[in-house]
Design a protein around this motif. Structure first.
Motif, mmCIF file in Angstrom:
data_model
loop_
_atom_site.group_PDB
_atom_site.id
_atom_site.type_symbol
_atom_site.label_atom_id
_atom_site.label_comp_id
_atom_site.label_asym_id
_atom_site.label_seq_id
_atom_site.Cartn_x
_atom_site.Cartn_y
_atom_site.Cartn_z
ATOM 1 N N VAL A 419 52.546 54.151 45.031
ATOM 2 C CA VAL A 419 51.694 54.877 45.610
ATOM 3 C C VAL A 419 50.832 53.835 46.294
ATOM 4 O O VAL A 419 50.458 54.405 47.583
ATOM 5 C CB VAL A 419 50.770 55.832 44.495
ATOM 6 C CG1 VAL A 419 49.472 56.055 45.113
ATOM 7 C CG2 VAL A 419 51.628 56.757 43.660
ATOM 8 N N TYR A 420 50.315 52.708 45.774
ATOM 9 C CA TYR A 420 49.252 51.974 46.625
ATOM 10 C C TYR A 420 49.813 50.954 47.205
ATOM 11 O O TYR A 420 49.148 50.456 48.263
ATOM 12 C CB TYR A 420 48.244 51.341 45.423
ATOM 13 C CG TYR A 420 47.569 52.362 44.659
ATOM 14 C CD1 TYR A 420 46.939 53.432 45.215
ATOM 15 C CD2 TYR A 420 47.568 52.201 43.348
ATOM 16 C CE1 TYR A 420 46.198 54.477 44.331
ATOM 17 C CE2 TYR A 420 46.749 52.949 42.398
ATOM 18 C CZ TYR A 420 45.967 54.313 42.939
ATOM 19 O OH TYR A 420 45.497 54.915 42.260
ATOM 20 N N GLY A 421 51.091 50.513 46.797
ATOM 21 C CA GLY A 421 51.596 49.400 47.551
ATOM 22 C C GLY A 421 51.189 47.895 46.651
ATOM 23 O O GLY A 421 51.797 46.970 47.054
ATOM 24 N N SER A 422 50.571 48.206 45.576
ATOM 25 C CA SER A 422 50.236 47.036 44.752
ATOM 26 C C SER A 422 49.790 47.508 43.393
ATOM 27 O O SER A 422 49.499 48.752 43.242
ATOM 28 C CB SER A 422 49.017 46.265 45.525
ATOM 29 O OG SER A 422 47.832 47.123 45.474
ATOM 30 N N VAL A 423 49.736 46.680 42.635
ATOM 31 C CA VAL A 423 49.082 46.892 41.200
ATOM 32 C C VAL A 423 47.672 46.992 41.232
ATOM 33 O O VAL A 423 46.964 46.606 42.084
ATOM 34 C CB VAL A 423 49.789 46.124 40.133
ATOM 35 C CG1 VAL A 423 51.089 45.948 40.022
ATOM 36 C CG2 VAL A 423 49.055 44.562 40.522
ATOM 37 N N ALA A 424 46.931 47.936 40.316
ATOM 38 C CA ALA A 424 45.791 48.073 40.234
ATOM 39 C C ALA A 424 45.320 48.005 38.718
ATOM 40 O O ALA A 424 44.618 46.965 38.480
ATOM 41 C CB ALA A 424 45.192 49.413 40.745
ATOM 42 N N TRP A 425 45.211 49.188 38.153
ATOM 43 C CA TRP A 425 44.770 49.153 37.028
ATOM 44 C C TRP A 425 46.097 48.945 35.819
ATOM 45 O O TRP A 425 45.463 48.750 34.468
ATOM 46 C CB TRP A 425 44.081 50.546 36.690
ATOM 47 C CG TRP A 425 42.739 50.539 37.227
ATOM 48 C CD1 TRP A 425 42.458 51.036 38.385
ATOM 49 C CD2 TRP A 425 41.553 50.218 36.638
ATOM 50 N NE1 TRP A 425 41.040 51.150 38.515
ATOM 51 C CE2 TRP A 425 40.447 50.654 37.826
ATOM 52 C CE3 TRP A 425 41.245 49.619 35.377
ATOM 53 C CZ2 TRP A 425 39.197 50.565 37.514
ATOM 54 C CZ3 TRP A 425 39.524 49.714 35.213
ATOM 55 C CH2 TRP A 425 38.807 49.838 36.201
#
Length: 497
Positions: A419-425
């Motif tokens: 979804v974002y193109g990177s990790v987040a939470w």
């Protein structure tokens, strides 16, 4: 969207990285500020600016675009050359004032970062790249295509003029015949000598004031000249039509050349089709031609953002051959990744606030995806919903994913990277278990963020802690939610021939 709260600029998704010293008008940032200040002042009619203090001591002041929506104001910053004068850290501050300068307001300073361009000293003088020249060339070709349609309009206009002239000539001819018939009737009925009758006839033909009062006009000469003029105009219009047809043929040959060059550039296959966003409606079912293009791996007539609407649900193309050559069993079946525009329904990850067993240990994986699978397989047919091998989390140690395994997979929740193109939470220790095969962003969300943020809270499959899974937040940012909360189910899946 960057939120301003209590005068503080709250950056998300690395939006404080505003570009490089080479850029010009390729980035924008939208700031959202409350319309009513805590003291009760309505600032909707204020003028807003953003001041930038660069690392080399220079300053810039840029006027912001403004749009008032209900109780908030959206401010648009078009990031041009004057916003990127020096690479490195910089500070920005948004200010506002009324038209008289009697009421003023500003945010606190906030840090942003401008990336360095290798040839910084000549960043503004770099010649166009090969791609930029190609882009300019196709803009010129598009202009020529417009000329084709303008030539067609000219031809239609000339044809209308010709028809009008033809009608006018026919009317004038009828009037001449009527006048001649009237002259003959009067001549035959006149009483008098033959010479009197001849004189009267002459007065109607070429004019003779002595024979008939008020008949000095040479009617025969007049109408002859009128007919000659009409014939000349008709010939002119015919020549114009011939010229217009020649121009149309020239432009048609130009379009053939454009199509040939277009086909040279945009070849078939997953790579080119993953690189072009279109967003076209494809119909209410997948056609035989579309299935054939998917099966061949050419994906002809299909592009990122294209969509089908089936049984009231919009299914949008997110990627081509995303899982090709992946899995503990090699996947060599050409496929298209689809994502619905909105959640199909709401459900819980677990009945209690635990993430035990990771994603595959959740109630979502075990039972709550069943409704989505039924909806999707009804829409496309079970045989067309691809079953592939996926590496998914199956163990959690305290707050950290700690294990994974291979599973047969057809319909799944997306992960943060897709979804974002990177990790987040997702839990940073052991986050590789969350990522697994979903290690690249879907092109759909890279090209069009409005398809990522749809004013819904919906689940992602990443384990964030012992009690949280990741979500996409209603307000348009990455977040996480307790496992027993009920959020949207917006899965991804693959179709194949």
């Amino acid at each position: 969207m960057v939120i301003i709260r209590n005068r503080t600029i709250l950056w998300t998704n690395h939006e404080q990285y505003i570009g490089t010293s080479y850029d010009n008008n390729s980035e924008t940032r939208i700031f959202q500020v409350p319309r009513i200040l805590p003291a009760g002042t309505d600032i909707a009619d204020f003028v807003f600016n953003i001041t930038i203090k660069f690392s080399n001591g220079q300053n810039s002041v840029i006027m912001l675009g403004k749009e008032t929506v209900d109780d908030v104001i959206n401010l648009t910053w078009q990031i041009g050359r004057n916003s990127l004068l020096a690479p490195g850290p910089a500070f920005v501050q948004i200010s506002a004032t009324d038209s008289y300068g009697t009421i003023k307001w500003s945010t606190y300073e906030s840090a942003v970062y401008i990336g360095n361009y290798i040839d910084y000293e000549h960043a503004g003088d770099v010649e166009m790249s090969e791609f930029e020249r190609l882009e300019a060339y196709y803009y010129d070709l598009a202009r020529k295509m417009v000329a084709v349609f303008e030539s067609e309009e000219l031809r239609e206009k000339n044809e209308a003029t010709r028809q009008t002239n033809e009608a006018q000539r026919a009317q004038e001819t009828e009037e001449l015949i009527a006048r001649s018939e009237e002259a003959l009737r009067i001549a035959e009925g006149a009483v008098g000598t033959v010479s009197e009758k001849l004189g009267l006839a002459k007065s109607y033909a070429v004019g003779d004031e002595e024979a008939r009062e008020g008949s000095s006009t040479d009617n025969a000469k007049y109408y002859k000249e009128q007919i000659q003029a009409s014939a000349a105009q008709i010939e002119t219009n015919r020549q114009n039509i011939v010229t217009a047809n020649q121009n149309i043929e020239t432009n048609r040959q130009g379009i053939i050349l454009i199509n040939a060059k277009w086909n040279d550039i945009f070849v078939s296959g997953a790579g080119p089709h993953n690189s072009l966003y279109r967003g076209k409606y494809l119909g209410d079912h997948v056609t035989a031609e579309q299935w054939a293009a998917i099966d061949a791996g050419t994906f002809e007539g299909l592009y990122i953002g294209d969509y089908w609407v089936i049984n009231g649900v919009t299914y949008r193309i997110a990627a081509f051959d995303y899982h090709y050559n992946c899995g503990d069993t090699d996947l060599t079946k050409h496929h298209v990744v689809l994502v619905p525009d909105n959640s199909l329904y709401k459900a819980k990850m677990n009945t209690s606030n635990v993430t035990t067993g990771g994603y595959t240990g959740s109630a979502m994986y075990k039972s709550n995806l069943a409704q989505a699978k039924t909806t999707i397989k009804t829409a496309f047919g079970s045989a067309h919903v691809l079953t592939k091998r996926e590496l998914l989390t199956n163990a959690v140690n305290d707050n950290t994913p700690s294990g994974w395994a291979w599973f047969d997979s057809d319909v799944e929740l997306m992960n943060e990277v897709q979804v974002y193109g990177s990790v987040a939470w997702g839990a940073h220790d052991g986050n590789g278990y969350n990522v697994a095969l979903g290690d690249g962003q879907f092109p759909l969300f890279m090209f069009d963020r409005t398809k990522l943020h749809n004013r819904e809270d919906y689940w992602l499959r990443d384990v964030a802690s012992a009690i949280y899974f990741s979500i996409v937040d209603y307000y348009g940012h990455a977040y996480c939610g307790i496992a027993s909360a009920s959020f949207g189910v917006r899965p991804c899946f693959c179709i194949c021939a």
